[in-house]
Scaffold this motif. Structure first.
Motif, PDB file in Angstrom:
ATOM      1  N   LEU A 101     -16.233  -2.159  32.518  1.00 48.92           N
ATOM      2  CA  LEU A 101     -17.528  -1.757  31.986  1.00 48.92           C
ATOM      3  C   LEU A 101     -17.373  -1.651  30.472  1.00 48.92           C
ATOM      4  O   LEU A 101     -16.377  -1.130  29.984  1.00 48.92           O
ATOM      5  N   PHE A 102     -18.329  -2.197  29.713  1.00 53.80           N
ATOM      6  CA  PHE A 102     -18.245  -2.040  28.265  1.00 53.80           C
ATOM      7  C   PHE A 102     -19.626  -1.845  27.675  1.00 53.80           C
ATOM      8  O   PHE A 102     -20.640  -2.056  28.353  1.00 53.80           O
ATOM      9  N   ALA A 103     -19.657  -1.407  26.420  1.00 50.82           N
ATOM     10  CA  ALA A 103     -20.914  -1.116  25.744  1.00 50.82           C
ATOM     11  C   ALA A 103     -20.901  -1.738  24.356  1.00 50.82           C
ATOM     12  O   ALA A 103     -19.873  -1.772  23.687  1.00 50.82           O
ATOM     13  N   LEU A 104     -22.090  -2.230  23.943  1.00 49.50           N
ATOM     14  CA  LEU A 104     -22.256  -2.875  22.646  1.00 49.50           C
ATOM     15  C   LEU A 104     -23.411  -2.234  21.899  1.00 49.50           C
ATOM     16  O   LEU A 104     -24.378  -1.780  22.518  1.00 49.50           O
ATOM     17  N   ASP A 105     -23.334  -2.235  20.583  1.00 52.54           N
ATOM     18  CA  ASP A 105     -24.431  -1.789  19.729  1.00 52.54           C
ATOM     19  C   ASP A 105     -25.539  -2.844  19.815  1.00 52.54           C
ATOM     20  O   ASP A 105     -25.283  -4.034  19.612  1.00 52.54           O
ATOM     21  N   THR A 106     -26.774  -2.443  20.142  1.00 51.07           N
ATOM     22  CA  THR A 106     -27.849  -3.418  20.314  1.00 51.07           C
ATOM     23  C   THR A 106     -28.227  -4.122  19.016  1.00 51.07           C
ATOM     24  O   THR A 106     -28.709  -5.252  19.046  1.00 51.07           O
ATOM     25  N   ALA A 107     -28.010  -3.506  17.870  1.00 47.35           N
ATOM     26  CA  ALA A 107     -28.381  -4.114  16.590  1.00 47.35           C
ATOM     27  C   ALA A 107     -27.367  -5.143  16.117  1.00 47.35           C
ATOM     28  O   ALA A 107     -27.733  -6.166  15.536  1.00 47.35           O
TER      29      ALA A 107
ATOM     30  N   GLY B  35     -24.111  -5.981  18.064  1.00 52.61           N
ATOM     31  CA  GLY B  35     -23.209  -6.541  19.062  1.00 52.61           C
ATOM     32  C   GLY B  35     -21.798  -5.998  18.965  1.00 52.61           C
ATOM     33  O   GLY B  35     -20.912  -6.402  19.720  1.00 52.61           O
ATOM     34  N   ASP B  36     -21.570  -5.056  18.043  1.00 52.02           N
ATOM     35  CA  ASP B  36     -20.244  -4.455  17.902  1.00 52.02           C
ATOM     36  C   ASP B  36     -19.908  -3.621  19.141  1.00 52.02           C
ATOM     37  O   ASP B  36     -20.766  -2.942  19.700  1.00 52.02           O
ATOM     38  N   ALA B  37     -18.627  -3.674  19.530  1.00 50.82           N
ATOM     39  CA  ALA B  37     -18.173  -2.926  20.703  1.00 50.82           C
ATOM     40  C   ALA B  37     -18.223  -1.432  20.441  1.00 50.82           C
ATOM     41  O   ALA B  37     -17.814  -0.959  19.388  1.00 50.82           O
ATOM     42  N   ARG B  38     -18.740  -0.699  21.418  1.00 53.79           N
ATOM     43  CA  ARG B  38     -18.752   0.765  21.355  1.00 53.79           C
ATOM     44  C   ARG B  38     -17.619   1.339  22.193  1.00 53.79           C
ATOM     45  O   ARG B  38     -16.970   2.283  21.806  1.00 53.79           O
ATOM     46  N   PHE B  39     -17.419   0.798  23.408  1.00 53.39           N
ATOM     47  CA  PHE B  39     -16.281   1.189  24.234  1.00 53.39           C
ATOM     48  C   PHE B  39     -16.047   0.128  25.292  1.00 53.39           C
ATOM     49  O   PHE B  39     -16.887  -0.710  25.570  1.00 53.39           O
ATOM     50  N   ASP B  40     -14.861   0.190  25.856  1.00 58.81           N
ATOM     51  CA  ASP B  40     -14.419  -0.708  26.914  1.00 58.81           C
ATOM     52  C   ASP B  40     -13.730   0.197  27.912  1.00 58.81           C
ATOM     53  O   ASP B  40     -12.743   0.847  27.565  1.00 58.81           O
ATOM     54  N   LEU B  41     -14.253   0.320  29.120  1.00 60.76           N
ATOM     55  CA  LEU B  41     -13.776   1.334  30.051  1.00 60.76           C
ATOM     56  C   LEU B  41     -13.122   0.705  31.279  1.00 60.76           C
ATOM     57  O   LEU B  41     -13.784   0.402  32.260  1.00 60.76           O
ATOM     58  N   PRO B  42     -11.807   0.483  31.238  1.00 57.38           N
ATOM     59  CA  PRO B  42     -11.141  -0.055  32.427  1.00 57.38           C
ATOM     60  C   PRO B  42     -11.083   1.007  33.522  1.00 57.38           C
ATOM     61  O   PRO B  42     -11.000   2.192  33.242  1.00 57.38           O
ATOM     62  N   VAL B  43     -11.146   0.547  34.768  1.00 57.98           N
ATOM     63  CA  VAL B  43     -11.087   1.472  35.896  1.00 57.98           C
ATOM     64  C   VAL B  43      -9.709   1.436  36.540  1.00 57.98           C
ATOM     65  O   VAL B  43      -9.118   2.451  36.825  1.00 57.98           O
ATOM     66  N   SER B  44      -9.182   0.258  36.790  1.00 60.03           N
ATOM     67  CA  SER B  44      -7.836   0.087  37.352  1.00 60.03           C
ATOM     68  C   SER B  44      -7.463  -1.380  37.195  1.00 60.03           C
ATOM     69  O   SER B  44      -8.227  -2.160  36.647  1.00 60.03           O
ATOM     70  N   ASP B  45      -6.309  -1.747  37.716  1.00 59.65           N
ATOM     71  CA  ASP B  45      -5.867  -3.135  37.569  1.00 59.65           C
ATOM     72  C   ASP B  45      -6.738  -4.114  38.339  1.00 59.65           C
ATOM     73  O   ASP B  45      -6.963  -5.228  37.903  1.00 59.65           O
ATOM     74  N   PHE B  46      -7.197  -3.749  39.499  1.00 58.29           N
ATOM     75  CA  PHE B  46      -7.976  -4.646  40.344  1.00 58.29           C
ATOM     76  C   PHE B  46      -9.318  -3.989  40.647  1.00 58.29           C
ATOM     77  O   PHE B  46      -9.420  -3.178  41.550  1.00 58.29           O
ATOM     78  N   HIS B  47     -10.303  -4.315  39.864  1.00 60.78           N
ATOM     79  CA  HIS B  47     -11.601  -3.684  40.057  1.00 60.78           C
ATOM     80  C   HIS B  47     -12.705  -4.575  39.502  1.00 60.78           C
ATOM     81  O   HIS B  47     -12.456  -5.581  38.865  1.00 60.78           O
ATOM     82  N   GLY B  48     -13.905  -4.148  39.715  1.00 58.12           N
ATOM     83  CA  GLY B  48     -15.062  -4.784  39.108  1.00 58.12           C
ATOM     84  C   GLY B  48     -16.234  -3.848  39.225  1.00 58.12           C
ATOM     85  O   GLY B  48     -16.331  -3.085  40.170  1.00 58.12           O
TER      86      GLY B  48
END
Length: 167
Positions: free
Chosen positions: A112-118, A120-133
């Motif tokens: 899961l990740f988030a971008l600034d709408t104005a 496109g800069d990354a706000r965060f990148d949230l990994p959950v585990s090695d095998f996920h979606g």
């Protein structure tokens, strides 16, 4: 016509329309699987078309004069005139949805990740585990973000499915 079932207008597209359109006060946006974007007036006239640059498998979202499209290669913001405002590269194939809350575009996926709408800069990148979606568009409500997540602890194992809330 709701009484007769007759179509008032129809538009042909070269690519398959496998996701629902996005309707705003003055436009209807279509995202064809081949990566072509269409902006139509409510009378069915084509206002513009644009190439997102890659296949599209999820419904775009619209906020603050921009259409946000998740392709199989990038996340693209297109302004009301059909011009690309920004493109955010992704190292992952994105076949999931996105949602806007405030000035942030949240994109479900691995991770899961988030971008600034104005910008496109990354706000965060949230990994959950090695095998996920994370599948489908995240849902923002109040101060929380809700995401459907599939997790497995090793390759080849069955997924465990959850809804997670992030605050």
């Amino acid at each position: 016509d709701p009484e007769t079932g007759d179509a008032e207008w129809s538009v042909d597209t070269a690519g398959a329309l496998s996701v629902a359109p996005v309707a705003t006060e003055d436009r209807i946006y279509l995202a064809a699987r081949d990566g072509t974007l269409y902006a139509l007036t409510h009378d069915g006239e084509t206002a513009w078309t644009a190439d997102a640059g890659a296949r599209i498998y999820s419904r775009p979202t619209y906020a603050d004069g921009r259409l946000f499209v998740v392709t199989t290669g990038d996340v693209v913001a297109v302004d009301d005139g059909g011009e690309e405002a920004w493109r955010a590269g992704s190292e992952r194939t994105q076949m999931t949805g996105a949602t806007v809350a405030g000035d942030t575009l949240y994109v479900g996926g691995e991770p899961l990740f988030a971008l600034d709408t104005a910008t496109g800069d990354a706000r965060f990148d949230l990994p959950v585990s090695d095998f996920h979606g994370a599948y489908g568009a995240p849902v923002a409500a109040g101060d929380a973000l809700f995401v459907g997540v599939c997790i497995k602890d090793q390759m080849g194992a069955r997924y465990s499915n959850y809804v997670r809330a992030y605050t």
